[in-house]
Design a protein around this motif. Structure first.
Motif, PDB file in Angstrom:
ATOM      1  N   ASP A 177      17.688 -22.806 -31.443  1.00 38.16           N
ATOM      2  CA  ASP A 177      18.254 -21.366 -31.223  1.00 38.16           C
ATOM      3  C   ASP A 177      18.439 -20.984 -29.681  1.00 38.16           C
ATOM      4  OD1 ASP A 177      18.244 -20.703 -33.973  1.00 38.16           O
ATOM      5  OD2 ASP A 177      16.317 -19.741 -34.189  1.00 38.16           O
ATOM      6  N   SER A 178      17.502 -21.364 -28.963  1.00 38.11           N
ATOM      7  CA  SER A 178      17.453 -21.301 -27.583  1.00 38.11           C
ATOM      8  C   SER A 178      18.767 -21.700 -26.769  1.00 38.11           C
ATOM      9  CB  SER A 178      16.260 -21.733 -26.773  1.00 38.11           C
ATOM     10  OG  SER A 178      16.106 -22.876 -26.815  1.00 38.11           O
ATOM     11  N   HIS A 195      21.448 -22.285 -28.622  1.00 38.49           N
ATOM     12  CA  HIS A 195      22.714 -21.844 -29.233  1.00 38.49           C
ATOM     13  C   HIS A 195      22.851 -20.316 -29.424  1.00 38.49           C
ATOM     14  CE1 HIS A 195      24.453 -26.023 -29.815  1.00 38.49           C
ATOM     15  NE2 HIS A 195      23.211 -26.414 -30.362  1.00 38.49           N
ATOM     16  N   LEU A 196      22.108 -19.549 -28.888  1.00 41.89           N
ATOM     17  CA  LEU A 196      22.028 -18.165 -29.165  1.00 41.89           C
ATOM     18  C   LEU A 196      23.330 -17.494 -29.057  1.00 41.89           C
ATOM     19  CD1 LEU A 196      18.523 -16.582 -28.118  1.00 41.89           C
ATOM     20  CD2 LEU A 196      19.688 -16.717 -30.298  1.00 41.89           C
ATOM     21  N   TYR A 210      25.905 -17.749 -31.972  1.00 44.26           N
ATOM     22  CA  TYR A 210      25.906 -17.262 -33.320  1.00 44.26           C
ATOM     23  C   TYR A 210      26.632 -15.943 -33.601  1.00 44.26           C
ATOM     24  CZ  TYR A 210      21.851 -20.755 -33.610  1.00 44.26           C
ATOM     25  OH  TYR A 210      21.077 -21.696 -33.746  1.00 44.26           O
ATOM     26  N   THR A 236      14.678 -11.006 -35.519  1.00 48.19           N
ATOM     27  CA  THR A 236      15.924 -11.938 -35.330  1.00 48.19           C
ATOM     28  C   THR A 236      17.183 -10.892 -34.672  1.00 48.19           C
ATOM     29  OG1 THR A 236      15.263 -13.468 -36.936  1.00 48.19           O
ATOM     30  CG2 THR A 236      17.589 -13.674 -36.088  1.00 48.19           C
ATOM     31  N   THR A 239      18.388 -11.444 -30.657  1.00 47.68           N
ATOM     32  CA  THR A 239      19.720 -12.326 -30.562  1.00 47.68           C
ATOM     33  C   THR A 239      20.832 -11.298 -30.345  1.00 47.68           C
ATOM     34  OG1 THR A 239      20.293 -12.021 -32.960  1.00 47.68           O
ATOM     35  CG2 THR A 239      18.862 -13.936 -32.164  1.00 47.68           C
ATOM     36  N   SER A 269      23.281 -11.504 -32.184  1.00 46.65           N
ATOM     37  CA  SER A 269      24.030 -11.751 -33.418  1.00 46.65           C
ATOM     38  C   SER A 269      23.980 -10.291 -34.305  1.00 46.65           C
ATOM     39  CB  SER A 269      23.276 -12.639 -34.205  1.00 46.65           C
ATOM     40  OG  SER A 269      23.474 -13.884 -33.572  1.00 46.65           O
TER      41      SER A 269
END
Length: 124
Positions: free
Chosen positions: A67-68, A70-71, A74, A93, A97, A99
């Motif tokens: 996640d770090s 590819h944040l 997303y 989440t 993020t 997202s």
């Protein structure tokens, strides 16, 4: 356990999640994320949680690393479950993020599928 399901969307990773997610489960996701990014898309996620209780320690660590990295890659995330803590995890989440994240009760699974398949809203 993570079981990938095919919803036939080019930019969507869909999975059924149960029990505890392990490091190996998280490593299944990483190449899928890269395949979508390489096509120039944001990665959307659809997760159906059935008897999901969390992560192993190594699974949690692997998820954090992915996640770090590819944040910014997303897009939307739909979490489908039936436990209050799962709803809170989805809200966390969303907070951490960029997202668009939504939680859906299992009884609203069809709404979750419709929402995740809708095109992204462009911000002005």
């Amino acid at each position: 356990m993570l079981q990938i399901i095919n919803l036939e969307e080019e930019n969507l990773i869909a999975a059924k999640i149960s029990g505890k997610l392990t490091e190996q489960d998280m490593r299944k996701l990483h190449p899928l994320i890269h395949n979508i990014i390489e096509k120039g898309h944001k990665v959307d996620f659809y997760f159906e949680m059935e008897d999901f209780v969390g992560y192993t320690l190594k699974g949690f660590w692997e998820d954090l690393k992915i996640d770090s990295a590819h944040l910014g890659d997303y897009g939307k995330m739909a979490f489908v479950g039936n436990k209050k803590w799962q709803e809170w995890a989805a809200k966390a989440t969303d907070f951490f993020t960029g997202s668009e994240v939504k939680f859906f009760e299992k009884t609203n699974k069809e709404n979750a599928l419709e929402w995740i398949k809708r095109p992204h809203q462009k911000s002005i």
